[in-house]
Design a protein around this motif. Sequence first.
Motif, PDB file in Angstrom:
ATOM      1  N   VAL A  98       0.666  -1.716   0.123  1.00  0.00           N
ATOM      2  CA  VAL A  98       0.780   0.136  -0.269  1.00  0.00           C
ATOM      3  C   VAL A  98       0.709   1.775  -0.177  1.00  0.00           C
ATOM      4  O   VAL A  98       0.774   2.403  -0.153  1.00  0.00           O
ATOM      5  N   ASN A 101       2.384   1.531  -3.378  1.00  0.00           N
ATOM      6  CA  ASN A 101       2.131   1.821  -4.819  1.00  0.00           C
ATOM      7  C   ASN A 101       1.722   3.141  -4.920  1.00  0.00           C
ATOM      8  O   ASN A 101       1.763   3.872  -5.895  1.00  0.00           O
ATOM      9  N   VAL A 102       0.320   3.211  -3.327  1.00  0.00           N
ATOM     10  CA  VAL A 102      -0.292   4.470  -4.057  1.00  0.00           C
ATOM     11  C   VAL A 102       0.864   5.664  -3.575  1.00  0.00           C
ATOM     12  O   VAL A 102       0.748   6.906  -4.828  1.00  0.00           O
ATOM     13  N   SER A 103       1.928   5.817  -3.310  1.00  0.00           N
ATOM     14  CA  SER A 103       2.819   6.506  -3.398  1.00  0.00           C
ATOM     15  C   SER A 103       3.553   6.965  -4.748  1.00  0.00           C
ATOM     16  O   SER A 103       3.270   8.398  -5.209  1.00  0.00           O
ATOM     17  N   ASN A 188      -2.912   2.313 -10.519  1.00  0.00           N
ATOM     18  CA  ASN A 188      -3.789   2.632 -10.056  1.00  0.00           C
ATOM     19  C   ASN A 188      -3.074   4.839 -10.769  1.00  0.00           C
ATOM     20  O   ASN A 188      -4.009   5.746 -10.463  1.00  0.00           O
ATOM     21  N   PHE A 192      -5.202   7.855 -10.761  1.00  0.00           N
ATOM     22  CA  PHE A 192      -5.177   9.264 -10.304  1.00  0.00           C
ATOM     23  C   PHE A 192      -4.791  10.675 -11.184  1.00  0.00           C
ATOM     24  O   PHE A 192      -5.770  11.354 -10.913  1.00  0.00           O
ATOM     25  N   ILE A 230      -8.557   8.467  -3.673  1.00  0.00           N
ATOM     26  CA  ILE A 230      -7.402   8.228  -2.769  1.00  0.00           C
ATOM     27  C   ILE A 230      -7.651   7.323  -2.025  1.00  0.00           C
ATOM     28  O   ILE A 230      -7.674   5.840  -2.051  1.00  0.00           O
ATOM     29  N   VAL A 233      -8.509   4.036  -4.367  1.00  0.00           N
ATOM     30  CA  VAL A 233      -7.755   3.494  -4.050  1.00  0.00           C
ATOM     31  C   VAL A 233      -6.741   2.282  -3.032  1.00  0.00           C
ATOM     32  O   VAL A 233      -6.343   1.680  -2.869  1.00  0.00           O
ATOM     33  N   SER A 234      -6.698   3.189  -2.162  1.00  0.00           N
ATOM     34  CA  SER A 234      -6.589   2.741  -1.041  1.00  0.00           C
ATOM     35  C   SER A 234      -6.827   1.508  -0.549  1.00  0.00           C
ATOM     36  O   SER A 234      -6.568   0.132   0.146  1.00  0.00           O
ATOM     37  N   THR A 237      -6.415  -1.300  -3.535  1.00  0.00           N
ATOM     38  CA  THR A 237      -5.010  -1.813  -3.213  1.00  0.00           C
ATOM     39  C   THR A 237      -5.152  -2.530  -0.954  1.00  0.00           C
ATOM     40  O   THR A 237      -3.975  -3.934  -1.570  1.00  0.00           O
TER      41      THR A 237
END
Length: 310
Positions: A98, A101-103, A188, A192, A230, A233-234, A237
Amino acid sequence: MATATLGPPGPPTRTRRRGLNRREDTLTGFAFVLPQLVGSLLFVIGPLVAVVWYSLHDWNVLANSFTYSGTDNYERLASDPGFHDALRASGIFSAGLVLLNVSLALALAVMLNQRLPGTATFRAFFFSPVVVSLVAWTIVWGFLLQADGGINGFLSQLGVDGPNWLREGPTAMLSVIVVQVFKNVGLNMVLFLAALQGVPKEVREAATMDGASPWRSFWSVTVPLISGTILLVSILTVVGSLQVFAQIAVLTQGGPGTSTTVIVYYLYQQAFQFQEFGYASAVSVVLFVIVAILTFVQWQTRRRWVFHEV
């Protein structure tokens, strides 16, 4: 004396006609949702109920036994060191996936939103792994991460002696996380990017005119406006990270030791290697509860940080 004759019945009243139309609309709506409803009952709700039922039994295929055991399987889970190791491995994998991937997806989306030359090629490069077969992608990375594979071959050219990536505990988990990040970061990134392109340009320009630096404008203006994405996506994920299996099965088989034995792989071992389907069903029920709780917590906390939530 003349008698009155009754003529043919008149047209239906407006109220009756409206009621008939409403009934037809209702039946049409049910007809459209019926396939989805039947599919959900047969392939989602039905199997879920069956798994809960199986988890209350001692079902050993090799011994050809199926006996009611109540909560014995859940009591066994509470004291099973292997299950505790699987929980810890899943927690490490989920947290690492998480975070990275997200960052990384957000950073790539911000870069692509600048509309620099070569943006289309850059976007295709990072999104292409999403459409590649998961097993094929993992097998290729398995060859690259071997002790004498491509990555260590490249490091040796730089005078660096690379580790045995998949046979050492810390590097094995890191390798699995990185492989999964590069597999799904493109999806993702696109989500975004769509959210960033939906941020009004006038709002960012107003922040700049008020003296906000680009970094301050990003955190105080852009991030709140894409906070809904966000959150989405969170959630996706986190749920996906708890369901990982193919990467573990192909790359590490849960090793070295139990360092990469996540919950789903542990479930697979109990069901298809040890033939204890009742115990494996209990593991799957616990996994379902964990995913449901994490999703619920993320959804409930949205009001504190998601823009426009009340």
